[in-house]
Every structure is written in C-alpha cells, then in structure tokens.
Design an enzyme around this catalytic site. Structure first.
Site, short mmCIF file in Angstrom:
data_model
loop_
_atom_site.label_atom_id
_atom_site.label_comp_id
_atom_site.label_asym_id
_atom_site.label_seq_id
_atom_site.Cartn_x
_atom_site.Cartn_y
_atom_site.Cartn_z
N SER A 49 40.87 42.06 42.12
CA SER A 49 42.31 41.96 42.28
C SER A 49 42.93 43.35 42.14
CB SER A 49 42.91 41.04 41.21
OG SER A 49 44.32 41.06 41.26
N HIS A 50 44.12 43.49 42.67
CA HIS A 50 44.85 44.75 42.49
C HIS A 50 45.37 44.90 41.06
CE1 HIS A 50 44.65 44.81 46.81
NE2 HIS A 50 45.18 46.01 46.80
N SER A 51 45.25 43.85 40.28
CA SER A 51 45.73 43.85 38.91
C SER A 51 44.60 43.45 37.96
CB SER A 51 46.89 42.85 38.78
OG SER A 51 47.15 42.54 37.43
#
Length: 146
Positions: free
Chosen positions: A23-25
């Site tokens: 994920s980007h997070s």
C-alpha cells in the site's frame, strides 16, 4: 508488519504460499494484514507481510520494502503480491522485470486490495497452491455489496 513482522506461526508455515500487501500507506498495509490474518482464524496461518509507504514513513511505495517483505514470507511455495493503487503496480512490475529482486514464484495478483487480501490469506492458510491463492483473490472482484 511493514518493518519486518510476519504474521502467523513460523514453525507451521514451511509449505504455505506467502502473501505481501503493498500500500502507499504503512498503516493501511499493516491494518489490512492484521484484518486478513485475523479473519483467517486460528491454527496454521500463511506468512503475511505488509510493505507500505516509504522507508521514512511517508506515503508512496518502496521497491526495497516490497522486496524485503517478499523474501520474509517466501517458503518456496510462491508469493502472492497484492497492491492498492497504480504506482504500486508499476513498482512490483519493475521488480519482477529485474528478475532477481523477488523470490522465484512471486506473482502480482490482480485483485481488490482488502477483499483480495482476505481471500488470499484464508486460502493460503488452508495450504492451497499459488494458482489457487491467486484465483481466490481475483474472484473477490465479483463480491457484491448491494
């Protein structure tokens, strides 16, 4: 989990497909990993690793974090890699193109991130082969909510 923790009981995972959630997070990847492993139930669980964000904790994707997570969950039965958004796909595809960054048998799975992660972890924890884990995650596109 993005920093190195792998969910599941290590001694019981010898032949299970590993799952990497990109994920980007970091917190999103870790939360989805926790939810998927929690929903897989007790007993033997497939190794799952979150690879979210950048090494400094920012938003984005990191080839280094993804490759390290894939190596951590690799038990020789393959690694299913699920991603959240477009540039995560590109990062994984470039790692695959390099040929030696990801374990042999690593596969980018075209599946919805949350539903696909749950399906992949549950199926992998049941001892399914990589093709079955991939199919289960991809089938999550058909889950109807209304």
């Amino acid at each position: 989990m993005s920093g190195g923790t792998v969910a599941g009981a290590a001694g019981d995972q010898a032949s299970l497909v590993g799952v990497v959630l990109v994920s980007h997070s970091g917190p999103v990847a870790e939360s989805v990993a926790a939810m998927a492993t929690g929903l897989a139930g007790g007993g033997i669980q497939a190794p799952v690793a979150a690879a979210g964000g950048t090494p400094d904790g920012g938003l984005g994707t990191s080839a280094e974090l993804i490759a390290a997570a894939a190596r951590r969950v690799d038990r020789g039965a393959g690694v299913a890699i699920l991603v959240d958004l477009g540039s995560a796909v590109l990062t994984v595809k470039s790692l695959m193109a390099e040929g030696d960054e990801l374990p042999e048998g690593a596969r980018l799975v075209d599946a919805p991130f949350v539903e696909g992660a749950v399906a992949a972890v549950v199926t992998a924890s049941a001892g399914a082969a990589l093709s079955e884990v991939t199919a289960a995650a991809e089938e999550a596109y058909g889950y109807r909510k209304a």
